[in-house]
Design a protein around this motif. Sequence first.
Motif, mmCIF file in Angstrom:
data_model
loop_
_atom_site.group_PDB
_atom_site.id
_atom_site.type_symbol
_atom_site.label_atom_id
_atom_site.label_comp_id
_atom_site.label_asym_id
_atom_site.label_seq_id
_atom_site.Cartn_x
_atom_site.Cartn_y
_atom_site.Cartn_z
ATOM 1 N N THR A 45 0.827 -1.203 0.000
ATOM 2 C CA THR A 45 0.000 0.000 0.000
ATOM 3 C C THR A 45 0.865 1.258 0.000
ATOM 4 O O THR A 45 0.609 2.206 -0.742
ATOM 5 N N GLN A 46 1.922 1.235 0.811
ATOM 6 C CA GLN A 46 2.818 2.397 0.845
ATOM 7 C C GLN A 46 3.522 2.573 -0.495
ATOM 8 O O GLN A 46 3.669 3.684 -0.996
ATOM 9 N N VAL A 47 3.953 1.447 -1.084
ATOM 10 C CA VAL A 47 4.601 1.514 -2.402
ATOM 11 C C VAL A 47 3.614 2.018 -3.450
ATOM 12 O O VAL A 47 3.971 2.827 -4.313
ATOM 13 N N ALA A 48 2.361 1.569 -3.350
ATOM 14 C CA ALA A 48 1.354 1.963 -4.338
ATOM 15 C C ALA A 48 1.189 3.482 -4.366
ATOM 16 O O ALA A 48 1.064 4.081 -5.444
ATOM 17 N N MET A 49 1.227 4.120 -3.206
ATOM 18 C CA MET A 49 1.059 5.574 -3.165
ATOM 19 C C MET A 49 2.260 6.273 -3.809
ATOM 20 O O MET A 49 2.108 7.242 -4.545
ATOM 21 N N GLN A 50 3.451 5.752 -3.565
ATOM 22 C CA GLN A 50 4.657 6.309 -4.208
ATOM 23 C C GLN A 50 4.605 6.073 -5.720
ATOM 24 O O GLN A 50 5.008 6.919 -6.505
ATOM 25 N N ALA A 51 4.127 4.889 -6.102
ATOM 26 C CA ALA A 51 4.074 4.537 -7.521
ATOM 27 C C ALA A 51 3.153 5.499 -8.280
ATOM 28 O O ALA A 51 3.471 5.932 -9.397
ATOM 29 N N GLU A 52 2.040 5.853 -7.660
ATOM 30 C CA GLU A 52 1.131 6.802 -8.298
ATOM 31 C C GLU A 52 1.786 8.167 -8.422
ATOM 32 O O GLU A 52 1.675 8.830 -9.455
ATOM 33 N N ARG A 53 2.476 8.573 -7.360
ATOM 34 C CA ARG A 53 3.159 9.877 -7.375
ATOM 35 C C ARG A 53 4.181 9.925 -8.504
ATOM 36 O O ARG A 53 4.329 10.929 -9.189
ATOM 37 N N MET A 54 4.887 8.802 -8.698
ATOM 38 C CA MET A 54 5.953 8.745 -9.717
ATOM 39 C C MET A 54 5.425 8.382 -11.100
ATOM 40 O O MET A 54 6.165 8.437 -12.072
ATOM 41 N N ASP A 55 4.170 7.946 -11.170
ATOM 42 C CA ASP A 55 3.625 7.348 -12.394
ATOM 43 C C ASP A 55 4.557 6.242 -12.895
ATOM 44 O O ASP A 55 4.892 6.143 -14.070
ATOM 45 N N HIS A 56 4.985 5.423 -11.944
ATOM 46 C CA HIS A 56 5.877 4.304 -12.266
ATOM 47 C C HIS A 56 5.478 3.141 -11.363
ATOM 48 O O HIS A 56 5.524 3.271 -10.146
ATOM 49 N N HIS A 57 5.107 2.034 -11.979
ATOM 50 C CA HIS A 57 4.394 0.985 -11.235
ATOM 51 C C HIS A 57 5.149 -0.333 -11.253
ATOM 52 O O HIS A 57 5.608 -0.778 -12.312
ATOM 53 N N PRO A 58 5.250 -0.972 -10.085
ATOM 54 C CA PRO A 58 5.970 -2.250 -10.016
ATOM 55 C C PRO A 58 5.141 -3.404 -10.580
ATOM 56 O O PRO A 58 3.915 -3.372 -10.561
#
Length: 100
Positions: A45-58
């Motif tokens: 969940t924490q990574v998901a929020m960063q991923a959205e901010r970066m527009d870069h998804h694992p």
Amino acid sequence: MDKLSAEALGAVREILPAWTLSDDGQALQRSFVFDDFIQAFGFMTQVAMQAERMDHHPEWFNVYNKVEVTLRTHDAGGVTLLDQEMAQIMDRLVMDKEAT
Ligand code: H2B
């Protein structure tokens, strides 16, 4: 965003010792093991929020307490600085956990 050169990728491997290169050399990979599912999902969940901010998804696979992560930049067809940054964010999140 350009793919990292072989030299830059070598440097990334030193900065991120817990990560390995995928068989095709075009992605960074790491497995995370947590105490239980809720810890694993909290991390995601924490990574998901960063991923959205970066527009870069694992790319990742989760079962119970395990999260297997693959990082690559699809647009570039390989590893870029965005993948390096995402890997560092993930490492930092688990380090913060270990420190508490
Ligand atoms: N995530 C990853 N890992 N690689 C990409 O190339 C990528 C992405 N592209 N997230 C983004 C979204 C792109 O599809 C959007 C339109 O910016």
